[in-house]
Each structure stands twice: as structure tokens, then as C-alpha cells.
Design a protein around this motif. Structure first.
Motif, short mmCIF file in Angstrom:
data_model
loop_
_atom_site.label_atom_id
_atom_site.label_comp_id
_atom_site.label_asym_id
_atom_site.label_seq_id
_atom_site.Cartn_x
_atom_site.Cartn_y
_atom_site.Cartn_z
N HIS A 80 0.84 -1.19 0.00
CA HIS A 80 0.00 0.00 0.00
C HIS A 80 0.88 1.25 0.00
O HIS A 80 0.64 2.20 -0.74
N ARG A 81 1.91 1.25 0.84
CA ARG A 81 2.84 2.38 0.90
C ARG A 81 3.59 2.53 -0.42
O ARG A 81 3.78 3.63 -0.89
N TRP A 82 3.98 1.40 -1.00
CA TRP A 82 4.68 1.44 -2.29
C TRP A 82 3.79 2.10 -3.34
O TRP A 82 4.25 2.94 -4.11
N LEU A 83 2.51 1.73 -3.35
CA LEU A 83 1.57 2.30 -4.30
C LEU A 83 1.41 3.79 -4.07
O LEU A 83 1.38 4.59 -5.03
N GLU A 84 1.30 4.22 -2.82
CA GLU A 84 1.20 5.65 -2.50
C GLU A 84 2.40 6.41 -3.02
O GLU A 84 2.26 7.49 -3.60
N VAL A 85 3.59 5.87 -2.81
CA VAL A 85 4.81 6.52 -3.26
C VAL A 85 4.84 6.61 -4.78
O VAL A 85 5.19 7.66 -5.35
N GLN A 86 4.44 5.54 -5.45
CA GLN A 86 4.44 5.54 -6.92
C GLN A 86 3.44 6.57 -7.48
O GLN A 86 3.76 7.30 -8.41
N VAL A 87 2.26 6.62 -6.91
CA VAL A 87 1.25 7.59 -7.37
C VAL A 87 1.73 9.02 -7.10
O VAL A 87 1.59 9.90 -7.96
N ALA A 88 2.31 9.25 -5.93
CA ALA A 88 2.84 10.58 -5.62
C ALA A 88 3.94 10.96 -6.61
O ALA A 88 4.01 12.10 -7.06
N ASN A 89 4.77 10.00 -6.96
CA ASN A 89 5.83 10.27 -7.92
C ASN A 89 5.27 10.58 -9.31
O ASN A 89 5.70 11.53 -9.97
N LEU A 90 4.28 9.82 -9.75
CA LEU A 90 3.69 10.01 -11.07
C LEU A 90 2.89 11.31 -11.18
O LEU A 90 2.67 11.81 -12.28
N THR A 91 2.43 11.83 -10.05
CA THR A 91 1.62 13.06 -10.08
C THR A 91 2.35 14.26 -9.48
O THR A 91 1.73 15.27 -9.19
N SER A 92 3.66 14.16 -9.33
CA SER A 92 4.43 15.26 -8.76
C SER A 92 4.53 16.41 -9.78
O SER A 92 4.38 16.19 -10.99
N PRO A 93 4.78 17.62 -9.32
CA PRO A 93 4.91 18.76 -10.25
C PRO A 93 5.99 18.54 -11.30
O PRO A 93 5.81 18.92 -12.46
N GLN A 94 7.10 17.89 -10.92
CA GLN A 94 8.15 17.64 -11.90
C GLN A 94 7.66 16.72 -13.01
O GLN A 94 7.99 16.92 -14.18
N ARG A 95 6.86 15.72 -12.65
CA ARG A 95 6.31 14.82 -13.66
C ARG A 95 5.32 15.54 -14.56
O ARG A 95 5.27 15.32 -15.75
N TRP A 96 4.47 16.43 -13.96
CA TRP A 96 3.52 17.19 -14.78
C TRP A 96 4.26 18.05 -15.78
O TRP A 96 3.84 18.18 -16.94
N VAL A 97 5.39 18.61 -15.39
CA VAL A 97 6.20 19.40 -16.32
C VAL A 97 6.69 18.50 -17.45
O VAL A 97 6.63 18.88 -18.63
N GLN A 98 7.15 17.31 -17.12
CA GLN A 98 7.60 16.37 -18.14
C GLN A 98 6.44 15.99 -19.08
O GLN A 98 6.62 15.96 -20.30
N TYR A 99 5.28 15.72 -18.51
CA TYR A 99 4.13 15.33 -19.33
C TYR A 99 3.75 16.46 -20.29
O TYR A 99 3.47 16.23 -21.46
N LEU A 100 3.72 17.69 -19.77
CA LEU A 100 3.34 18.82 -20.61
C LEU A 100 4.38 19.10 -21.69
O LEU A 100 4.03 19.44 -22.82
N ARG A 101 5.66 18.95 -21.36
CA ARG A 101 6.72 19.12 -22.38
C ARG A 101 6.59 18.05 -23.46
O ARG A 101 6.73 18.34 -24.65
N LEU A 102 6.34 16.82 -23.06
CA LEU A 102 6.17 15.74 -24.02
C LEU A 102 4.96 16.00 -24.92
O LEU A 102 5.03 15.81 -26.14
N LEU A 103 3.88 16.45 -24.33
CA LEU A 103 2.69 16.78 -25.10
C LEU A 103 2.97 17.91 -26.08
O LEU A 103 2.64 17.84 -27.26
N ARG A 104 3.64 18.96 -25.59
CA ARG A 104 3.97 20.10 -26.46
C ARG A 104 4.87 19.65 -27.61
O ARG A 104 4.65 20.03 -28.75
N GLU A 105 5.87 18.83 -27.31
CA GLU A 105 6.79 18.38 -28.34
C GLU A 105 6.11 17.46 -29.34
O GLU A 105 6.44 17.47 -30.52
N SER A 106 5.12 16.69 -28.89
CA SER A 106 4.43 15.80 -29.83
C SER A 106 3.48 16.58 -30.74
O SER A 106 3.23 16.18 -31.87
N ILE A 107 2.96 17.71 -30.26
CA ILE A 107 2.06 18.53 -31.08
C ILE A 107 2.83 19.52 -31.93
O ILE A 107 2.55 19.71 -33.11
#
Length: 150
Positions: free
Chosen positions: A15-42
Motif C-alpha cells: 500500500h505504501r509502495w503504491l502511494e509513493v508511486q502515485v505521488a511520484n507520477l503526479t508530482s509537479p516535476q512529472r507534470w512538467v515532463q508530461y506537458l513538455r512531451l505533449l507540447r513536443e508531440s504537437i
């Protein structure tokens, strides 16, 4: 029904592992990566392409689907794959990928992600403050609107 004590400890760990993974995937740094990837793909290289990409062949689509399936199964922790089995994990992720082929679901997903991003950026509070300031300055008797100091 009661679980044996030795079963409770691993489930708390997982359960703790899952919490850490979700927190990592939704961190501000990841959102920046996701948005950059989206921008670069468009807009590759910051420029909107003049012509659309050529349509992918059926073979390319199948190869991409297999690669995505392998990547998604690889994301799961080993204990989940052991419990469910590789075939069930692939079947589950296959259903997820298949559901993402539906335009209506994709549209809904994009709107939900947009809502989450806007909530994360808290633009609603800025818009409310701006609307309050604008409506106060638009009042007919407002000294600021008339160019008069209060």
C-alpha cells in the motif's frame, strides 16, 4: 474473516509502495515532463508541422500496441504479476488500451485531466480575484474608472 499476521505486513508495505508511486507520477516535476512531451508531440521543435504525419500501417499499430502492453505490464510490481499472472495482467492492460481507442472516452479523459491540471494550478482563484477587481472597476461611480483619486 481475519487475515494472518504475516499477510498484513506485506499488504501495508505494498500500500505504501503504491502511494509513493502515485505521488511520484503526479508530482509537479512529472507534470512538467508530461506537458513538455505533449507540447513536443504537437509542435515538434516548437513549430506546428505544415503537413500531418503519414498514416501508420496496421503493422506499425500492432507493434506499438505490443510495446505499450509490455511497458504497462512492466510498471506493475512483481507481486501483482505473480498473484494475477502475466496473461491476466496483459488482458487487463489490453482492455485499458482498447478503451482508450474510443473517441468519447478520450474526450472525457482529456476534459478530466484538464480539470485536474486547472485545479492543480489553482487558476480558478486567480480568475475570481480578477473578476472581482474588474467588476469593481467597472462600476459607474467608481473613482478609479473616472480617473479621479479617492
Amino acid at each position: 474473516f481475519s487475515c494472518p499476521e504475516d499477510f498484513k505486513l506485506p499488504s501495508l508495505f505494498h500500500h505504501r509502495w503504491l502511494e509513493v508511486q502515485v505521488a511520484n507520477l503526479t508530482s509537479p516535476q512529472r507534470w512538467v515532463q508530461y506537458l513538455r512531451l505533449l507540447r513536443e508531440s504537437i509542435w515538434p521543435g516548437g513549430v506546428l508541422p505544415k503537413f500531418p504525419r503519414p498514416a501508420r500501417t496496421r503493422e506499425q499499430k500492432v507493434a506499438t500496441e505490443k510495446q505499450a502492453l509490455q511497458s504497462l505490464v512492466g510498471v506493475l510490481p512483481d507481486f501483482v504479476v505473480e498473484i494475477l499472472g502475466v496473461n491476466r495482467c496483459q488482458l487487463s492492460w489490453g482492455l485499458v488500451l482498447e478503451s482508450l481507442q474510443q473517441p468519447l472516452i478520450n474526450r472525457h479523459l482529456i476534459f478530466c485531466l484538464g480539470d485536474i491540471i486547472l485545479e492543480f494550478l489553482d487558476l480558478s482563484a486567480s480568475a475570481e480575484e480578477s473578476a472581482t477587481t474588474t467588476s469593481a472597476s467597472d462600476t459607474p461611480g467608481n473613482p478609479k474608472r473616472m480617473g479621479v483619486s479617492p
